[in-house]
Write a protein that holds these residues in place. Structure first.
Motif, PDB file in Angstrom:
ATOM      1  N   TRP A 265       0.818  -1.214   0.000  1.00 28.43           N
ATOM      2  CA  TRP A 265       0.000   0.000   0.000  1.00 28.43           C
ATOM      3  C   TRP A 265       0.851   1.263   0.000  1.00 28.43           C
ATOM      4  CZ3 TRP A 265      -5.404   0.063  -0.036  1.00 28.43           C
ATOM      5  CH2 TRP A 265      -6.036  -1.183   0.129  1.00 28.43           C
ATOM      6  N   THR A 266       0.322   2.251  -0.633  1.00 20.87           N
ATOM      7  CA  THR A 266       0.873   3.594  -0.547  1.00 20.87           C
ATOM      8  C   THR A 266      -0.290   4.571  -0.463  1.00 20.87           C
ATOM      9  OG1 THR A 266       2.421   5.177  -1.544  1.00 20.87           O
ATOM     10  CG2 THR A 266       0.965   4.002  -3.036  1.00 20.87           C
ATOM     11  N   ARG A 267       0.013   5.864  -0.317  1.00 20.03           N
ATOM     12  CA  ARG A 267      -1.051   6.861  -0.222  1.00 20.03           C
ATOM     13  C   ARG A 267      -0.816   7.944  -1.271  1.00 20.03           C
ATOM     14  NH1 ARG A 267      -4.851   8.467   3.366  1.00 20.03           N
ATOM     15  NH2 ARG A 267      -4.189   6.851   4.834  1.00 20.03           N
ATOM     16  N   GLY A 268      -1.869   8.286  -1.989  1.00 15.84           N
ATOM     17  CA  GLY A 268      -1.740   9.310  -3.011  1.00 15.84           C
ATOM     18  C   GLY A 268      -2.991   9.428  -3.849  1.00 15.84           C
ATOM     19  N   SER A 269      -2.834   9.989  -5.022  1.00 15.46           N
ATOM     20  CA  SER A 269      -3.943  10.171  -5.948  1.00 15.46           C
ATOM     21  C   SER A 269      -4.210   8.863  -6.677  1.00 15.46           C
ATOM     22  CB  SER A 269      -3.609  11.276  -6.951  1.00 15.46           C
ATOM     23  OG  SER A 269      -4.536  11.292  -8.017  1.00 15.46           O
ATOM     24  N   PRO A 270      -5.375   8.251  -6.485  1.00 12.71           N
ATOM     25  CA  PRO A 270      -5.648   6.974  -7.168  1.00 12.71           C
ATOM     26  C   PRO A 270      -5.547   7.085  -8.685  1.00 12.71           C
ATOM     27  CG  PRO A 270      -7.244   7.353  -5.415  1.00 12.71           C
ATOM     28  CD  PRO A 270      -6.465   8.617  -5.562  1.00 12.71           C
ATOM     29  N   ALA A 271      -6.014   8.203  -9.266  1.00 14.77           N
ATOM     30  CA  ALA A 271      -5.985   8.354 -10.721  1.00 14.77           C
ATOM     31  C   ALA A 271      -4.550   8.415 -11.233  1.00 14.77           C
ATOM     32  CB  ALA A 271      -6.754   9.604 -11.127  1.00 14.77           C
ATOM     33  N   LEU A 272      -3.702   9.229 -10.576  1.00 17.46           N
ATOM     34  CA  LEU A 272      -2.323   9.352 -11.030  1.00 17.46           C
ATOM     35  C   LEU A 272      -1.534   8.067 -10.793  1.00 17.46           C
ATOM     36  CD1 LEU A 272      -1.319  12.985  -9.984  1.00 17.46           C
ATOM     37  CD2 LEU A 272      -1.869  12.127 -12.250  1.00 17.46           C
ATOM     38  N   LEU A 273      -1.736   7.419  -9.651  1.00 13.96           N
ATOM     39  CA  LEU A 273      -1.016   6.176  -9.386  1.00 13.96           C
ATOM     40  C   LEU A 273      -1.450   5.083 -10.355  1.00 13.96           C
ATOM     41  CD1 LEU A 273      -0.987   6.178  -5.482  1.00 13.96           C
ATOM     42  CD2 LEU A 273       0.942   6.567  -7.011  1.00 13.96           C
ATOM     43  N   SER A 274      -2.741   5.060 -10.700  1.00 11.21           N
ATOM     44  CA  SER A 274      -3.199   4.098 -11.695  1.00 11.21           C
ATOM     45  C   SER A 274      -2.530   4.356 -13.042  1.00 11.21           C
ATOM     46  CB  SER A 274      -4.722   4.182 -11.826  1.00 11.21           C
ATOM     47  OG  SER A 274      -5.181   3.305 -12.823  1.00 11.21           O
ATOM     48  N   ARG A 275      -2.408   5.630 -13.411  1.00 16.11           N
ATOM     49  CA  ARG A 275      -1.741   5.966 -14.670  1.00 16.11           C
ATOM     50  C   ARG A 275      -0.264   5.588 -14.604  1.00 16.11           C
ATOM     51  NH1 ARG A 275      -2.908   9.292 -19.027  1.00 16.11           N
ATOM     52  NH2 ARG A 275      -1.276   8.958 -20.569  1.00 16.11           N
ATOM     53  N   MET A 276       0.359   5.759 -13.452  1.00 16.17           N
ATOM     54  CA  MET A 276       1.765   5.381 -13.301  1.00 16.17           C
ATOM     55  C   MET A 276       1.965   3.894 -13.555  1.00 16.17           C
ATOM     56  SD  MET A 276       4.032   5.306  -9.815  1.00 16.17           S
ATOM     57  CE  MET A 276       3.222   3.754  -9.344  1.00 16.17           C
ATOM     58  N   VAL A 277       1.117   3.056 -12.941  1.00 17.87           N
ATOM     59  CA  VAL A 277       1.244   1.610 -13.108  1.00 17.87           C
ATOM     60  C   VAL A 277       0.931   1.216 -14.548  1.00 17.87           C
ATOM     61  CG1 VAL A 277       0.403  -0.622 -12.326  1.00 17.87           C
ATOM     62  CG2 VAL A 277       0.720   1.227 -10.681  1.00 17.87           C
ATOM     63  N   GLU A 278      -0.091   1.820 -15.128  1.00 19.34           N
ATOM     64  CA  GLU A 278      -0.444   1.515 -16.515  1.00 19.34           C
ATOM     65  C   GLU A 278       0.724   1.825 -17.454  1.00 19.34           C
ATOM     66  OE1 GLU A 278      -3.919   3.727 -17.360  1.00 19.34           O
ATOM     67  OE2 GLU A 278      -5.249   2.510 -16.102  1.00 19.34           O
ATOM     68  N   ASN A 279       1.377   2.964 -17.244  1.00 21.68           N
ATOM     69  CA  ASN A 279       2.502   3.321 -18.112  1.00 21.68           C
ATOM     70  C   ASN A 279       3.671   2.368 -17.940  1.00 21.68           C
ATOM     71  OD1 ASN A 279       0.914   5.475 -18.855  1.00 21.68           O
ATOM     72  ND2 ASN A 279       2.492   7.010 -18.544  1.00 21.68           N
ATOM     73  N   MET A 280       3.919   1.923 -16.712  1.00 23.61           N
ATOM     74  CA  MET A 280       5.009   0.968 -16.487  1.00 23.61           C
ATOM     75  C   MET A 280       4.721  -0.352 -17.199  1.00 23.61           C
ATOM     76  SD  MET A 280       5.822   1.764 -12.450  1.00 23.61           S
ATOM     77  CE  MET A 280       7.137   0.541 -12.312  1.00 23.61           C
ATOM     78  N   VAL A 281       3.469  -0.821 -17.114  1.00 20.91           N
ATOM     79  CA  VAL A 281       3.092  -2.063 -17.794  1.00 20.91           C
ATOM     80  C   VAL A 281       3.117  -1.865 -19.309  1.00 20.91           C
ATOM     81  CG1 VAL A 281       1.230  -3.724 -18.117  1.00 20.91           C
ATOM     82  CG2 VAL A 281       1.764  -2.888 -15.823  1.00 20.91           C
ATOM     83  N   ASP A 282       2.587  -0.734 -19.796  1.00 27.33           N
ATOM     84  CA  ASP A 282       2.596  -0.457 -21.233  1.00 27.33           C
ATOM     85  C   ASP A 282       4.021  -0.432 -21.779  1.00 27.33           C
ATOM     86  OD1 ASP A 282      -0.120  -0.321 -21.314  1.00 27.33           O
ATOM     87  OD2 ASP A 282      -0.239   1.870 -21.262  1.00 27.33           O
ATOM     88  N   ASN A 283       4.926   0.211 -21.044  1.00 30.10           N
ATOM     89  CA  ASN A 283       6.322   0.282 -21.488  1.00 30.10           C
ATOM     90  C   ASN A 283       6.924  -1.108 -21.586  1.00 30.10           C
ATOM     91  OD1 ASN A 283       8.811   2.160 -21.860  1.00 30.10           O
ATOM     92  ND2 ASN A 283       9.484   0.644 -20.367  1.00 30.10           N
ATOM     93  N   ALA A 284       6.582  -1.984 -20.619  1.00 30.59           N
ATOM     94  CA  ALA A 284       7.118  -3.342 -20.635  1.00 30.59           C
ATOM     95  C   ALA A 284       6.561  -4.149 -21.798  1.00 30.59           C
ATOM     96  CB  ALA A 284       6.792  -4.038 -19.316  1.00 30.59           C
ATOM     97  N   ILE A 285       5.325  -3.861 -22.232  1.00 29.23           N
ATOM     98  CA  ILE A 285       4.716  -4.597 -23.334  1.00 29.23           C
ATOM     99  C   ILE A 285       5.191  -4.059 -24.685  1.00 29.23           C
ATOM    100  CG2 ILE A 285       2.531  -5.159 -24.464  1.00 29.23           C
ATOM    101  CD1 ILE A 285       1.215  -5.039 -21.692  1.00 29.23           C
ATOM    102  N   VAL A 286       5.093  -2.749 -24.849  1.00 25.86           N
ATOM    103  CA  VAL A 286       5.384  -2.133 -26.147  1.00 25.86           C
ATOM    104  C   VAL A 286       6.837  -2.328 -26.542  1.00 25.86           C
ATOM    105  CG1 VAL A 286       5.515   0.073 -27.357  1.00 25.86           C
ATOM    106  CG2 VAL A 286       3.524  -0.460 -25.945  1.00 25.86           C
ATOM    107  N   HIS A 287       7.750  -2.168 -25.601  1.00 29.00           N
ATOM    108  CA  HIS A 287       9.173  -2.227 -25.906  1.00 29.00           C
ATOM    109  C   HIS A 287       9.766  -3.577 -25.513  1.00 29.00           C
ATOM    110  CE1 HIS A 287       8.926   1.980 -26.862  1.00 29.00           C
ATOM    111  NE2 HIS A 287       8.474   2.260 -25.658  1.00 29.00           N
ATOM    112  N   ASN A 288       9.000  -4.606 -25.725  1.00 24.93           N
ATOM    113  CA  ASN A 288       9.462  -5.964 -25.450  1.00 24.93           C
ATOM    114  C   ASN A 288       9.620  -6.706 -26.770  1.00 24.93           C
ATOM    115  OD1 ASN A 288      10.073  -8.386 -24.068  1.00 24.93           O
ATOM    116  ND2 ASN A 288       8.603  -7.882 -22.453  1.00 24.93           N
ATOM    117  N   GLU A 289      10.298  -7.826 -26.727  1.00 23.07           N
ATOM    118  CA  GLU A 289      10.488  -8.636 -27.923  1.00 23.07           C
ATOM    119  C   GLU A 289       9.414  -9.708 -28.000  1.00 23.07           C
ATOM    120  OE1 GLU A 289      14.343 -10.272 -27.454  1.00 23.07           O
ATOM    121  OE2 GLU A 289      13.874 -11.306 -25.583  1.00 23.07           O
ATOM    122  N   GLU A 290       9.193 -10.235 -29.185  1.00 26.10           N
ATOM    123  CA  GLU A 290       8.216 -11.307 -29.371  1.00 26.10           C
ATOM    124  C   GLU A 290       8.596 -12.515 -28.516  1.00 26.10           C
ATOM    125  OE1 GLU A 290       5.425 -11.452 -31.089  1.00 26.10           O
ATOM    126  OE2 GLU A 290       5.534  -9.432 -31.931  1.00 26.10           O
TER     127      GLU A 290
END
Length: 387
Positions: A265-290
């Motif tokens: 757990w952490t404390r903060g803005s749910p919307a911004l933290l959700s966007r942070m996690v989404e971007n980390m996952v997106d970066n791992a998917i988009v810039h990954n190899e087949e």
């Protein structure tokens, strides 16, 4: 009196003042010793060939008295020298104490200015040092800092005003263009070229809209106040992001190692933290190899809560990886990204982490691939709380 740290101006002032006091004391003691250092000496007259017994006895007594007086004077000089050395040692200690006290006194206004400046951040730029007193170098410095803060406040206000207006002013023409395309395509039997052109324009409008959204989130994270803070489970956000991107993960045949725990757990803005996690996952998917892999893990202890996203791939240069938090910076031609990639993903992650008082680390794995870690403060007492 504040503590004078080593290696600072305070230490140099202490040494300077102590040297001055010690030098003055040394000169004073040396003058005292020289002025009191005259010896009383006597030279016995040569005895004449024929003297009377009484006169010889008197001369011998005078010589004895002179010798005793010389010994007493030598002892006094010795005691004076020892006392001077002791006084000099005491003066050295007193000089250090006095030098420390004077250095602390002289630097006290600067320490107050430093402490007040450190307390001022983007959220309270309206505060000022407001140093009172005579117009001297210290007050001029404080007034200069106040002027700088005033200019920074005006700049931040203008930035926030832009963020508030940009979403309305820029999204409106995008919506108008989308509506115009829909009207053109909705006509009876539209031309094939019109349909193809509308499809290309929609894709470009989606990219512009995605880029605009990234800019707004980045500006909000960097310059906006975080309202509505609440406990947030990073593990739950990670699982939600994986669920949303399940189709993209399957299309790239990626293997996911999900080690995210719901009690991180952490404390903060749910919307911004959700966007942070989404971007980390997106970066791992988009810039990954087949047929690659992704590892997502959460950790939490007394020092904080961490979300780690790792990927495999080729060996990356750490110097280049360090610059990925800057907007539009990518590693090589293979990281230009597919359509819809704004180049702001990790920049937004870094800004959101910093806005929550955390720290983002990017590490080029020696075996190949990238490790992205977001360390955030732990939400006290939130373990087990319902989100």
């Amino acid at each position: 009196m504040g503590r004078v740290r080593s290696g600072t101006v305070g230490r140099r002032f202490t040494i300077l003042y102590a040297s001055g006091f010690l030098g003055s004391g040394s000169v004073l003691l040396a003058l005292t010793y020289l002025m009191s250092g005259g010896r009383v000496t006597g030279v016995a007259p040569e005895q004449p060939p024929a003297v009377r017994p009484g006169l010889a006895a008197a001369e011998q007594q005078i010589r004895d008295l002179q010798r005793q007086l010389s010994e007493v004077h030598a002892q006094q000089n010795h005691r004076l020298l020892v006392g001077s050395l002791i006084a000099l040692a005491v003066m050295a200690g007193v000089s250090l104490l006095l030098g420390r006290a004077l250095a602390g006194r002289v630097l006290r206004p600067l320490r107050l200015i430093t402490a007040a400046t450190r307390r001022i951040s983007a959220e309270n730029l309206h505060q000022r040092l407001a140093v009172v007193g005579p117009v001297d170098e210290v007050k001029e410095l404080a007034d200069t800092v106040d002027g700088l803060l005033e200019r920074l406040e005006a700049s931040f206000v203008a930035q926030r005003r832009f963020v508030g207006n940009a979403s309305h002013e820029l999204r409106t023409p995008l919506a108008t263009m989308r509506a115009s395309l829909d009207v053109a395509v909705a006509k009876p039997e539209p031309a094939a070229q019109t349909v193809a052109l509308a499809g290309r324009l929609r894709r470009e409008l989606d990219r512009v809209d995605h880029l605009l959204d990234g800019f707004l989130v980045l500006a909000r994270a960097q310059h906006g106040a975080l309202a509505g803070r609440s406990p947030v489970s990073l593990g739950e956000l990670a699982r939600e992001a994986l669920t949303v991107r399940a189709a993209d993960i399957a299309a790239k045949k990626l293997t996911v190692e999900d080690e995210a725990h719901l009690d991180a757990w952490t404390r903060g803005s749910p919307a911004l933290l959700s966007r942070m996690v989404e971007n980390m996952v997106d970066n791992a998917i988009v810039h990954n190899e087949e047929s690659g892999w992704i590892r997502i893990a959460t950790e939490h202890d007394d020092t904080g809560t961490r979300l780690v996203v790792e990927t495999g791939g080729r060996v990356l240069d750490q110097a280049g990886v360090d610059g990925l938090t800057q907007p539009f910076v990518r590693l090589g031609a293979d990281r230009t990204g597919p359509e819809g990639s704004s180049g702001l993903g990790l920049s937004i992650v870094a800004a959101i982490v910093a806005a929550h008082g955390g720290h983002l680390t990017l590490l080029a794995r020696p075996e190949g691939g990238l490790r992205v870690g977001a360390a955030l403060p732990t939400a006290a007492g939130s373990q087990g709380a319902a989100r």
